[in-house]
Each structure stands twice: as C-alpha cells, then as structure tokens.
Design a protein around this motif. Structure first.
Motif, PDB file in Angstrom:
ATOM      1  N   ILE A  16      76.924 -77.244  -7.447  1.00 39.60           N
ATOM      2  CA  ILE A  16      77.722 -76.084  -7.043  1.00 39.60           C
ATOM      3  C   ILE A  16      77.332 -75.676  -5.629  1.00 39.60           C
ATOM      4  CG2 ILE A  16      78.267 -73.668  -7.509  1.00 39.60           C
ATOM      5  CD1 ILE A  16      77.754 -74.235 -10.467  1.00 39.60           C
ATOM      6  N   GLU A  17      78.317 -75.623  -4.749  1.00 35.78           N
ATOM      7  CA  GLU A  17      78.120 -75.213  -3.364  1.00 35.78           C
ATOM      8  C   GLU A  17      78.725 -73.831  -3.174  1.00 35.78           C
ATOM      9  OE1 GLU A  17      77.265 -75.976   0.882  1.00 35.78           O
ATOM     10  OE2 GLU A  17      76.988 -77.402  -0.768  1.00 35.78           O
ATOM     11  N   ARG A  18      77.915 -72.864  -2.792  1.00 40.08           N
ATOM     12  CA  ARG A  18      78.390 -71.497  -2.535  1.00 40.08           C
ATOM     13  C   ARG A  18      78.766 -71.413  -1.065  1.00 40.08           C
ATOM     14  NH1 ARG A  18      76.700 -68.100  -7.021  1.00 40.08           N
ATOM     15  NH2 ARG A  18      77.259 -66.258  -5.770  1.00 40.08           N
ATOM     16  N   VAL A  19      80.055 -71.364  -0.785  1.00 44.12           N
ATOM     17  CA  VAL A  19      80.498 -71.399   0.609  1.00 44.12           C
ATOM     18  C   VAL A  19      80.374 -70.018   1.245  1.00 44.12           C
ATOM     19  CG1 VAL A  19      82.028 -73.358   0.187  1.00 44.12           C
ATOM     20  CG2 VAL A  19      82.923 -71.017  -0.018  1.00 44.12           C
ATOM     21  N   ARG A  20      80.193 -70.008   2.578  1.00 46.17           N
ATOM     22  CA  ARG A  20      79.936 -68.764   3.319  1.00 46.17           C
ATOM     23  C   ARG A  20      81.184 -68.199   3.987  1.00 46.17           C
ATOM     24  NH1 ARG A  20      76.186 -72.516   4.664  1.00 46.17           N
ATOM     25  NH2 ARG A  20      77.193 -72.877   6.697  1.00 46.17           N
ATOM     26  N   ALA A  31      84.643 -83.152   3.572  1.00 47.50           N
ATOM     27  CA  ALA A  31      83.550 -84.114   3.511  1.00 47.50           C
ATOM     28  C   ALA A  31      83.314 -84.696   2.123  1.00 47.50           C
ATOM     29  CB  ALA A  31      82.260 -83.449   4.012  1.00 47.50           C
ATOM     30  N   ALA A  32      83.782 -84.045   1.084  1.00 48.29           N
ATOM     31  CA  ALA A  32      83.447 -84.449  -0.287  1.00 48.29           C
ATOM     32  C   ALA A  32      84.487 -85.410  -0.858  1.00 48.29           C
ATOM     33  CB  ALA A  32      83.343 -83.216  -1.176  1.00 48.29           C
ATOM     34  N   PRO A  33      84.046 -86.396  -1.649  1.00 49.04           N
ATOM     35  CA  PRO A  33      85.003 -87.306  -2.284  1.00 49.04           C
ATOM     36  C   PRO A  33      85.804 -86.648  -3.405  1.00 49.04           C
ATOM     37  CG  PRO A  33      82.776 -87.783  -3.032  1.00 49.04           C
ATOM     38  CD  PRO A  33      82.652 -86.761  -1.954  1.00 49.04           C
ATOM     39  N   ARG A  34      85.196 -85.675  -4.085  1.00 51.43           N
ATOM     40  CA  ARG A  34      85.852 -84.930  -5.156  1.00 51.43           C
ATOM     41  C   ARG A  34      85.435 -83.465  -5.050  1.00 51.43           C
ATOM     42  NH1 ARG A  34      88.257 -88.898  -5.365  1.00 51.43           N
ATOM     43  NH2 ARG A  34      88.660 -90.340  -7.092  1.00 51.43           N
ATOM     44  N   VAL A  35      86.391 -82.560  -5.263  1.00 48.75           N
ATOM     45  CA  VAL A  35      86.116 -81.120  -5.175  1.00 48.75           C
ATOM     46  C   VAL A  35      86.912 -80.406  -6.264  1.00 48.75           C
ATOM     47  CG1 VAL A  35      86.256 -79.033  -3.750  1.00 48.75           C
ATOM     48  CG2 VAL A  35      85.802 -81.239  -2.664  1.00 48.75           C
ATOM     49  N   ARG A  36      86.272 -79.420  -6.879  1.00 50.49           N
ATOM     50  CA  ARG A  36      86.977 -78.455  -7.724  1.00 50.49           C
ATOM     51  C   ARG A  36      86.431 -77.075  -7.402  1.00 50.49           C
ATOM     52  NH1 ARG A  36      91.596 -79.633 -10.135  1.00 50.49           N
ATOM     53  NH2 ARG A  36      91.148 -78.406 -12.006  1.00 50.49           N
ATOM     54  N   ALA A  37      87.234 -76.047  -7.651  1.00 54.25           N
ATOM     55  CA  ALA A  37      86.837 -74.674  -7.339  1.00 54.25           C
ATOM     56  C   ALA A  37      86.477 -73.920  -8.610  1.00 54.25           C
ATOM     57  CB  ALA A  37      87.961 -73.949  -6.610  1.00 54.25           C
ATOM     58  N   LEU A  38      85.398 -73.159  -8.547  1.00 59.47           N
ATOM     59  CA  LEU A  38      84.999 -72.268  -9.630  1.00 59.47           C
ATOM     60  C   LEU A  38      85.534 -70.868  -9.370  1.00 59.47           C
ATOM     61  CD1 LEU A  38      81.240 -73.093 -10.339  1.00 59.47           C
ATOM     62  CD2 LEU A  38      83.202 -73.596 -11.794  1.00 59.47           C
ATOM     63  N   LEU A  55      81.371 -78.771  -6.840  1.00 58.75           N
ATOM     64  CA  LEU A  55      82.081 -77.564  -7.243  1.00 58.75           C
ATOM     65  C   LEU A  55      81.850 -76.498  -6.179  1.00 58.75           C
ATOM     66  CD1 LEU A  55      81.074 -77.421 -11.020  1.00 58.75           C
ATOM     67  CD2 LEU A  55      83.320 -77.964 -10.099  1.00 58.75           C
ATOM     68  N   VAL A  56      82.917 -75.876  -5.719  1.00 56.79           N
ATOM     69  CA  VAL A  56      82.769 -74.836  -4.706  1.00 56.79           C
ATOM     70  C   VAL A  56      82.953 -73.470  -5.347  1.00 56.79           C
ATOM     71  CG1 VAL A  56      83.397 -76.247  -2.728  1.00 56.79           C
ATOM     72  CG2 VAL A  56      85.195 -75.122  -4.014  1.00 56.79           C
ATOM     73  N   SER A  57      82.031 -72.587  -5.038  1.00 50.30           N
ATOM     74  CA  SER A  57      82.116 -71.191  -5.472  1.00 50.30           C
ATOM     75  C   SER A  57      82.356 -70.331  -4.251  1.00 50.30           C
ATOM     76  CB  SER A  57      80.821 -70.767  -6.168  1.00 50.30           C
ATOM     77  OG  SER A  57      80.803 -69.360  -6.367  1.00 50.30           O
ATOM     78  N   LEU A  58      83.357 -69.472  -4.329  1.00 49.85           N
ATOM     79  CA  LEU A  58      83.681 -68.553  -3.236  1.00 49.85           C
ATOM     80  C   LEU A  58      83.199 -67.140  -3.530  1.00 49.85           C
ATOM     81  CD1 LEU A  58      85.790 -70.991  -3.247  1.00 49.85           C
ATOM     82  CD2 LEU A  58      87.192 -69.545  -1.810  1.00 49.85           C
ATOM     83  N   ALA A  59      82.311 -67.014  -4.521  1.00 50.55           N
ATOM     84  CA  ALA A  59      81.899 -65.694  -4.994  1.00 50.55           C
ATOM     85  C   ALA A  59      81.166 -64.883  -3.936  1.00 50.55           C
ATOM     86  CB  ALA A  59      81.013 -65.848  -6.231  1.00 50.55           C
ATOM     87  N   ASP A  60      80.579 -65.533  -2.918  1.00 50.25           N
ATOM     88  CA  ASP A  60      79.836 -64.805  -1.895  1.00 50.25           C
ATOM     89  C   ASP A  60      80.733 -64.258  -0.788  1.00 50.25           C
ATOM     90  OD1 ASP A  60      77.514 -65.336  -3.245  1.00 50.25           O
ATOM     91  OD2 ASP A  60      76.956 -67.057  -2.012  1.00 50.25           O
ATOM     92  N   LEU A  61      82.015 -64.619  -0.801  1.00 48.43           N
ATOM     93  CA  LEU A  61      82.938 -64.133   0.232  1.00 48.43           C
ATOM     94  C   LEU A  61      83.431 -62.731  -0.134  1.00 48.43           C
ATOM     95  CD1 LEU A  61      82.801 -67.214   0.765  1.00 48.43           C
ATOM     96  CD2 LEU A  61      85.186 -67.100   1.454  1.00 48.43           C
ATOM     97  N   PRO A  62      83.790 -61.917   0.836  1.00 51.09           N
ATOM     98  CA  PRO A  62      84.238 -60.548   0.525  1.00 51.09           C
ATOM     99  C   PRO A  62      85.555 -60.549  -0.251  1.00 51.09           C
ATOM    100  CG  PRO A  62      84.519 -61.036   2.861  1.00 51.09           C
ATOM    101  CD  PRO A  62      83.724 -62.164   2.293  1.00 51.09           C
ATOM    102  N   PRO A  63      85.686 -59.639  -1.233  1.00 43.49           N
ATOM    103  CA  PRO A  63      86.902 -59.562  -2.064  1.00 43.49           C
ATOM    104  C   PRO A  63      88.009 -58.763  -1.385  1.00 43.49           C
ATOM    105  CG  PRO A  63      85.300 -57.988  -2.848  1.00 43.49           C
ATOM    106  CD  PRO A  63      84.636 -58.705  -1.700  1.00 43.49           C
ATOM    107  N   ALA A  64      88.631 -59.348  -0.382  1.00 39.52           N
ATOM    108  CA  ALA A  64      89.592 -58.612   0.444  1.00 39.52           C
ATOM    109  C   ALA A  64      90.871 -58.277  -0.316  1.00 39.52           C
ATOM    110  CB  ALA A  64      89.934 -59.434   1.683  1.00 39.52           C
TER     111      ALA A  64
END
Length: 410
Positions: A16-20, A31-38, A55-64
């Motif tokens: 799981i990658e938490r994106v900024r 860059a990734a061969p396979r991606v899914r979003a959580l 797996l990408v998590s966007l939970a750290d981004l602001p809830p605009a």
C-alpha cells in the motif's frame, strides 16, 4: 501488520502506497505495472486488491468540497466520505438528493460499485455525478463530463478505467427529513400491495428474516410529510435497530422528528460503527415487476438462509443509464443480506440464492459477496461488451486489472 478490508474477511496482497498529492499519484500509476485504489475499504471482496502491483491510498490528501452555487454542483475529492461531504454541504445550505445507508463510505468507491440509497424516484448515487477527474494508465489526468461519449461507462466502472481523484456532484438546497419505523407488518397484510408499500415514502426500507412478517419498515419522508399508520401498523414508540441486539444509539434519529437530510437519509450515524461491524453482506437487484415472485422464492429459502442471516433489506432504485449499474435501463428492487461473518457458510448458500434470483434478472452489487462470474453476468448487462471495448482503449496494458475483474468482466 497485514491490512484488511472493513469486514476483516479479505487481507490485501499488495503493498500500500500512501500518496502525498495528485501529482504523486500520477507518478505512482505511471511507474507501476498494476495499480488499484483503496477507498473506505467497505467492499466485501477482492475488488480493490491487485496482484503484482501496488495499492494506492489517498487518505492523507485533504477532503476537499468546493460548492458552486451558480451551477448547483459541488466538486469533491474522490476519497472523501459521504458523511464529510454532507456535513460541508449542510454548513453551506446545500444537500444531495439521496445517500446510501452508510455515510462512512468514500465517494469514488461507492460510485464505482453502483452503491445506492432508496426511493422509487431516486436513482443510484451515480446519477448525481456531473463529472469525474481520473488518473489513467499512463499517469495522465483526464476529465469525463455528463454528455461525453464515455461518461456512462466511467462512473460505475469497478475501478477498471483509472483512479478517480475528484467528482462533481449535483446539489440542491438543504432540506429536512422525517424518519419513522413500523414493526410487525405481516406479509399477508401487505398482500398484492407490496409495490405500493415500497412507494409509500421518499425512501423506504423493509427489514425481514423471511418468516411471516416484515419485522421493520423504515420510512424516510421530506419534512412536510407526517407519518401515520402503515397498512394498519402504527409507528414504533422507541428507536429501533434493524439487527437483533444492535445498539439503537448507532442509527439515525427516528420517531418522526424532522432533522437535516444528512442525519436521516443514512441508516447509521457517522460517529458509530455501521450495521453490526462483524458481518458479511450481499445484495441482488432485480426489476420491480418481479418483486412478488422474488419475495415468494426467498421465503421458500428461509430455512436455508436462517443459520447465516442476520437480516434482509428490500429497497427500490430508479433506472439509470450507467452501463454497469445494477439499475441500468430498469427500475429495480434490491434485496440486501447481512450475514454472519463466516465466509465458508455464506458462500455455500450463495449459489442456491443466485439460482433463485438471477433468472429474474437480478444483478449482484459489485462490492458485496457473490459467486456469479462473467458467463452468467454478461446477459444481465447489455453494455458489457461495450465496456470491455472502452477498457481496451483507455487501459490496453491492463494496469488496473485484477483477479476480480477477470472473473466478472473477462
């Protein structure tokens, strides 16, 4: 420590990658061969998982949440929960037309799986979408708007077309809702008026364990509608939870007291664990014209279902044009099952349940437990082949593919 979904019945296999930022997300996807979003992890299957990727998590981004009064729309971050969106809209005097039973779910995840509320005139949550911003397979950010050729394939997309970063939703002026619950309504009292019962308020939910009665009927009405008797049954005098032994504090206010839409349209309050928390769920949605036959078939299966069933819920959803929506092209009734959390026993029941319901045109909720695969599902979705063609065009290398999509889409 292993990461799981909300129910705890699926352990994610991928890192799981938490994106900024959205830009960081674009870099990860490219860059990734396979991606899914959580999202909020409320799906009950491997729909959000991936094999050999990230797996990408966007939970750290602001809830605009950005309201545009002139267009009567709000642009919201895809990872924001409906509860947070509703709170911000209400503070600015705005509302959504409908909500699902849980405010805890993320906007993008709920849309991707065709999640819905209830009401004969209310479409699924997807029908409120005016535009999407999506990070595609090579990291590009594209916008799909209502009226574009790909729009009706892109909202309920199972995550197969990219990662949704923002959603523009239709809004309306804030309004109040009254919620009343009725108990002990016998099936033989309803008789041939089941469709009338399902149409008796702005949003209607019937809770049953398929015996002789509907144990609870939840009616949600715009505030100018005052609850009266329902097929001879009076409103409950105390707040009710639909699951036996459930905490009434966890459900939204009842007893016919008017209050803001976001505090009545969901079944559960944002600050509490929704439903029971220890459970699995399934749902199948079939044409409203078949509701009587579906109820008869399910009542005949009562003894099979009883050992693993906590409660069932019947709700209506208006037809829409979204290709993979369970309400595509037809008004439907959804029958939802809250099961005990015992995957082996639940999945032993599902084939019999699907043999009863799929011949009636029932489509499974994409985020919940079912066993039907592409061969049985394709006849239920007239635009399935068109969806595959679009996926081949926007994601030819299958960056967003996973085992779930291979089973149900092909």
């Amino acid at each position: 420590m292993a990461e799981t979904n909300w129910a705890g019945n699926h352990t994610y296999r991928a890192r799981i990658e938490r994106v900024r930022s959205v830009e960081h997300l674009q870099e990860v996807v490219a860059a990734a061969p396979r991606v899914r979003a959580l999202g909020s992890r409320h799906s009950f299957t491997d729909i959000t998982d991936t094999d050999g990727g990230v797996l990408v998590s966007l939970a750290d981004l602001p809830p605009a949440v950005e309201v545009d009064p002139a267009s009567r729309t709000a642009r919201v971050a895809g990872w924001t929960t409906y509860g947070l969106v509703g709170t911000q809209l209400q503070a600015e005097g705005w509302a959504l037309a409908n909500l699902a039973s849980l405010p805890h779910i993320s906007v993008a995840g709920a849309l991707a799986t065709g999640t819905h509320g209830s009401g004969v005139a209310n479409g699924s949550l997807a029908t409120a979408v005016a535009a999407l911003e999506i990070v595609g397979a090579n990291g590009e950010l594209r916008t799909v708007r209502r009226g574009d050729p790909d729009f009706h394939a892109s909202v309920v997309s199972l995550g197969a077309l990219g990662v949704v970063t923002s959603v523009t939703l239709d809004i309306e002026p804030a309004y109040d809702v009254r919620q009343a619950v009725y108990t002990g309504l016998r099936w033989d009292t309803v008789g041939g008026d089941l469709d009338a019962l399902l149409s008796s308020a702005y949003s209607v939910s019937l809770f049953t364990r398929w015996g002789d009665e509907v144990e609870q009927v939840w009616l949600k009405s715009r505030a100018d509608a005052v609850p009266g008797h329902l097929f001879g049954a009076p409103p409950a005098a105390t707040t009710m939870h639909m699951l036996e032994g459930g905490d009434p504090e966890a459900v939204t206010p009842q007893l016919g007291v008017a209050g803001p839409w976001l505090d009545r349209l969901p079944h559960f309050r944002m600050g509490f664990t929704p439903s029971r928390g220890v459970e699995l769920q399934s749902e199948y949605l079939f044409p409203r014209s078949h509701v009587g036959e579906a109820v008869d078939r399910l009542r005949r299966l009562r003894e099979l279902l009883a050992p693993v069933l906590q409660a069932s819920e019947l709700r209506t959803v208006a037809a829409d044009e979204h290709w993979l929506s369970s309400a595509y092209g037809q008004d439907v009734v959804g029958v939802h099952f809250t099961w005990v959390r015992d995957a082996q026993r639940v999945y032993a029941v599902l084939p019999v349940l699907e043999d009863a319901l799929l011949p009636l045109g029932a489509r499974p909720h994409w985020g919940k437990c079912f066993v039907a695969e592409a061969g049985r599902l394709e006849p239920l979705y007239p635009r399935m082949a068109d969806f595959r063609a679009l996926r081949d065009r926007v994601d030819p290398d299958r960056v967003f593919d996973n085992a779930f999509l291979r089973r149900v889409i092909g």
